[in-house]
Design a protein around this motif. Structure first.
Motif, mmCIF file in Angstrom:
data_model
loop_
_atom_site.group_PDB
_atom_site.id
_atom_site.type_symbol
_atom_site.label_atom_id
_atom_site.label_comp_id
_atom_site.label_asym_id
_atom_site.label_seq_id
_atom_site.Cartn_x
_atom_site.Cartn_y
_atom_site.Cartn_z
ATOM 1 N N LEU A 137 0.829 -1.206 0.000
ATOM 2 C CA LEU A 137 0.000 0.000 0.000
ATOM 3 C C LEU A 137 0.865 1.258 0.000
ATOM 4 C CD1 LEU A 137 -2.759 -1.070 2.549
ATOM 5 C CD2 LEU A 137 -3.120 -0.543 0.131
ATOM 6 N N LEU A 138 1.938 1.235 0.773
ATOM 7 C CA LEU A 138 2.818 2.396 0.828
ATOM 8 C C LEU A 138 3.524 2.620 -0.507
ATOM 9 C CD1 LEU A 138 4.324 1.881 4.392
ATOM 10 C CD2 LEU A 138 2.700 3.650 3.695
ATOM 11 N N LYS A 139 3.884 1.540 -1.192
ATOM 12 C CA LYS A 139 4.528 1.675 -2.497
ATOM 13 C C LYS A 139 3.583 2.272 -3.534
ATOM 14 C CE LYS A 139 7.718 -2.227 -1.913
ATOM 15 N NZ LYS A 139 8.007 -3.625 -2.339
ATOM 16 N N SER A 140 2.278 2.099 -3.320
ATOM 17 C CA SER A 140 1.299 2.571 -4.308
ATOM 18 C C SER A 140 1.095 4.072 -4.254
ATOM 19 C CB SER A 140 -0.044 1.878 -4.071
ATOM 20 O OG SER A 140 -0.686 2.395 -2.914
ATOM 21 N N ALA A 141 1.586 4.710 -3.199
ATOM 22 C CA ALA A 141 1.382 6.154 -3.044
ATOM 23 C C ALA A 141 2.465 6.929 -3.786
ATOM 24 C CB ALA A 141 1.398 6.520 -1.562
ATOM 25 N N SER A 142 2.301 8.241 -3.840
ATOM 26 C CA SER A 142 3.344 9.090 -4.412
ATOM 27 C C SER A 142 4.640 8.858 -3.642
ATOM 28 C CB SER A 142 2.940 10.563 -4.298
ATOM 29 O OG SER A 142 1.729 10.791 -4.970
ATOM 30 N N SER A 143 5.749 8.935 -4.327
ATOM 31 C CA SER A 143 7.018 8.581 -3.703
ATOM 32 C C SER A 143 7.449 9.577 -2.634
ATOM 33 C CB SER A 143 8.111 8.463 -4.767
ATOM 34 O OG SER A 143 8.218 9.676 -5.501
ATOM 35 N N ASN A 144 7.037 10.839 -2.763
ATOM 36 C CA ASN A 144 7.438 11.866 -1.805
ATOM 37 C C ASN A 144 6.289 12.821 -1.532
ATOM 38 O OD1 ASN A 144 10.472 11.420 -1.471
ATOM 39 N ND2 ASN A 144 10.294 11.562 -3.698
ATOM 40 N N VAL A 145 6.407 13.531 -0.414
ATOM 41 C CA VAL A 145 5.442 14.564 -0.052
ATOM 42 C C VAL A 145 6.216 15.813 0.351
ATOM 43 C CG1 VAL A 145 3.637 15.255 1.569
ATOM 44 C CG2 VAL A 145 3.697 12.910 0.701
ATOM 45 N N LEU A 146 5.880 16.931 -0.265
ATOM 46 C CA LEU A 146 6.453 18.224 0.102
ATOM 47 C C LEU A 146 5.609 18.816 1.222
ATOM 48 C CD1 LEU A 146 8.315 20.705 -0.366
ATOM 49 C CD2 LEU A 146 6.626 21.486 -2.073
ATOM 50 N N ARG A 147 6.257 19.171 2.330
ATOM 51 C CA ARG A 147 5.536 19.658 3.513
ATOM 52 C C ARG A 147 6.171 20.954 3.994
ATOM 53 N NH1 ARG A 147 5.836 19.486 9.133
ATOM 54 N NH2 ARG A 147 3.921 18.923 10.254
ATOM 55 N N PHE A 148 5.352 21.950 4.297
ATOM 56 C CA PHE A 148 5.864 23.213 4.831
ATOM 57 C C PHE A 148 4.759 23.925 5.598
ATOM 58 C CE2 PHE A 148 4.523 23.896 0.432
ATOM 59 C CZ PHE A 148 3.616 24.933 0.554
ATOM 60 N N ASN A 169 -5.793 8.864 -0.797
ATOM 61 C CA ASN A 169 -5.862 8.527 -2.224
ATOM 62 C C ASN A 169 -6.950 7.496 -2.499
ATOM 63 O OD1 ASN A 169 -3.859 10.241 -3.127
ATOM 64 N ND2 ASN A 169 -2.228 8.720 -2.960
ATOM 65 N N VAL A 170 -6.990 6.463 -1.663
ATOM 66 C CA VAL A 170 -7.974 5.398 -1.854
ATOM 67 C C VAL A 170 -9.386 5.948 -1.692
ATOM 68 C CG1 VAL A 170 -8.864 3.230 -0.934
ATOM 69 C CG2 VAL A 170 -6.405 3.549 -1.181
ATOM 70 N N MET A 171 -9.604 6.732 -0.637
ATOM 71 C CA MET A 171 -10.937 7.265 -0.397
ATOM 72 C C MET A 171 -11.377 8.228 -1.506
ATOM 73 S SD MET A 171 -11.990 5.689 2.207
ATOM 74 C CE MET A 171 -10.885 4.271 1.986
ATOM 75 N N ALA A 172 -10.399 8.879 -2.146
ATOM 76 C CA ALA A 172 -10.718 9.793 -3.251
ATOM 77 C C ALA A 172 -10.852 9.049 -4.572
ATOM 78 C CB ALA A 172 -9.646 10.868 -3.362
ATOM 79 N N GLY A 173 -10.579 7.728 -4.560
ATOM 80 C CA GLY A 173 -10.691 6.940 -5.773
ATOM 81 C C GLY A 173 -9.556 7.134 -6.739
ATOM 82 N N LYS A 174 -8.391 7.627 -6.243
ATOM 83 C CA LYS A 174 -7.244 7.846 -7.126
ATOM 84 C C LYS A 174 -6.530 6.526 -7.386
ATOM 85 C CE LYS A 174 -6.548 12.594 -5.556
ATOM 86 N NZ LYS A 174 -5.638 13.548 -4.898
ATOM 87 N N SER A 175 -5.984 6.398 -8.544
ATOM 88 C CA SER A 175 -5.389 5.131 -8.969
ATOM 89 C C SER A 175 -4.205 4.722 -8.117
ATOM 90 C CB SER A 175 -4.950 5.222 -10.433
ATOM 91 O OG SER A 175 -4.009 6.268 -10.616
ATOM 92 N N ALA A 176 -3.507 5.688 -7.517
ATOM 93 C CA ALA A 176 -2.335 5.347 -6.723
ATOM 94 C C ALA A 176 -2.677 4.404 -5.597
ATOM 95 C CB ALA A 176 -1.706 6.621 -6.155
ATOM 96 N N GLY A 177 -3.873 4.570 -5.018
ATOM 97 C CA GLY A 177 -4.253 3.674 -3.938
ATOM 98 C C GLY A 177 -5.248 2.628 -4.373
ATOM 99 N N ALA A 178 -6.223 3.025 -5.198
ATOM 100 C CA ALA A 178 -7.315 2.121 -5.530
ATOM 101 C C ALA A 178 -6.852 0.921 -6.335
ATOM 102 C CB ALA A 178 -8.385 2.884 -6.310
ATOM 103 N N ALA A 179 -5.674 1.021 -6.979
ATOM 104 C CA ALA A 179 -5.187 -0.100 -7.773
ATOM 105 C C ALA A 179 -4.727 -1.258 -6.913
ATOM 106 C CB ALA A 179 -4.032 0.373 -8.657
ATOM 107 N N VAL A 180 -4.453 -0.994 -5.637
ATOM 108 C CA VAL A 180 -3.942 -2.048 -4.762
ATOM 109 C C VAL A 180 -5.113 -2.784 -4.142
ATOM 110 C CG1 VAL A 180 -2.509 -2.564 -2.773
ATOM 111 C CG2 VAL A 180 -1.894 -0.692 -4.287
ATOM 112 N N LEU A 181 -5.436 -3.923 -4.698
ATOM 113 C CA LEU A 181 -6.529 -4.740 -4.165
ATOM 114 C C LEU A 181 -6.217 -6.185 -4.477
ATOM 115 C CD1 LEU A 181 -9.284 -4.976 -2.819
ATOM 116 C CD2 LEU A 181 -10.337 -4.640 -5.039
#
Length: 330
Positions: free
Chosen positions: A223-234, A295-307
């Motif tokens: 599941l973690l691999k399915s997400a964006s590789s990085n997050v910019l935070r500030f 991502n999964v709750m928003a139906g984005k492919s990054a998360g929803a593809a992992v099933l």
């Protein structure tokens, strides 16, 4: 044989204005000795599923097995194998802590259980409250007693439904260290929580529910691999332009953008500068389970593809529990 097997479980409630389908053909297995997470937003069906598992509610369709015992047809054996910690604080105001645990032992026909009760009291920080009336305890202490009651008959399967909701950091650390220890000893654990950092640290595999359906099911690492590789935070003190705000996750002053590469990071920071805004405490981090969940709750492919319905990865699950057992989850 799976510790828990949900087989095409559906639940429909009849309401004044029609019918509400709380669960829709939910199917997955939890293997023996697994530390499994069940996640979802409020109203997704998590508590309904656990209520069916515990025998508090009947499924409209499908069936649930606990170590091969049907929770309806063989309810007595199924309930002996389960220890459930509910969301609600439920207690008997007429007994002390130790009396409540002795009575709970009696429900399951467990005799001469004093040594295990003493161990539970010590492990959950209740030893000095053993003779206190349940009414005298704080909410956090009542929560500890609920955990002890669920474990008093040494069930092979432990179900924790939001066990740390509204409790202090000390209890969360104590609880997770103790539960991780039980999991290492062979107990199966099913956890629901809104604290996603807990699920990421403890669970070897996770299922996500939305509108009564399983929308993701995989080992935590996948599941973690399915997400964006990085997050910019500030942090920022001003309001973002709408075009940027629509892409961001904003919590107070904290702004986070999904960023797949250095080019995207530079684009976001450049847009902030062009808007005349000043970003502070800039950092780049790996995506976590919260990012995946959104991502999964928003139906984005990054998360929803992992099933997938594959079983746990033993080395991964074991290492996750070993890590959790030696840490305090804040």
């Amino acid at each position: 044989m799976p510790a828990i097997s949900f087989q095409s479980v559906s639940k429909t409630y009849s309401l004044a204005h029609g019918q509400l389908k709380a669960l829709d053909q939910v199917s997955f297995d939890i293997e023996d000795g697994e530390f499994f997470g069940l996640l979802g937003p409020n109203g997704a069906g998590k508590t309904t599923l656990i209520s069916i598992l515990a025998g508090l509610s009947r499924a409209t369709g499908g069936k649930v097995l606990v170590q091969g015992c049907d929770v309806q047809a063989d309810y007595a054996q199924a309930r002996r194998k389960l220890g459930v910690v509910p969301q609600e604080l439920v207690f008997d105001p007429f007994f002390s802590v130790v009396e409540a645990l002795r009575i709970q032992s009696g429900y399951f026909g467990v005799k001469n259980n004093g040594a295990w009760i003493d161990e539970l009291l010590a492990s959950l920080g209740l030893a000095d409250k053993a003779d206190a009336n349940m009414r005298q305890l704080s909410g956090g202490m009542k929560r500890r007693v609920l955990v002890a009651q669920a474990l008093v008959h040494k069930p092979p399967v432990i179900v924790l439904d939001e066990p740390t909701a509204g409790v202090d950091v000390e209890l969360r650390q104590t609880l997770w260290q103790f539960v991780a220890k039980l999991n290492k000893q062979g107990h199966t654990v099913l956890l629901t929580t809104h604290y996603l950092e807990e699920a990421e640290a403890l669970c070897g595999r996770i299922a996500m529910l939305q509108n009564g359906r399983v929308v993701a099911l995989a080992p935590t690492s996948e599941l973690l691999k399915s997400a964006s590789s990085n997050v910019l935070r500030f942090k920022i003190d001003s309001e973002l332009p709408k075009a940027l705000a629509d892409k961001a996750r904003i919590t107070g002053r904290i702004v986070q953008f999904p960023a797949h590469n250095a080019f995207e990071i530079e684009q976001y920071l450049g847009a902030i500068r062009e808007a005349g805004l000043h970003a502070e405490d800039i950092e780049i981090r790996k995506a976590d389970l919260e990012d995946v969940f959104l991502n999964v709750m928003a139906g984005k492919s990054a998360g929803a593809a992992v099933l997938n319905t594959d079983g746990p990865v033993p080395d991964e699950a074991d290492s996750t529990v070993r890590e959790a057992a030696g840490m305090g989850v804040a």
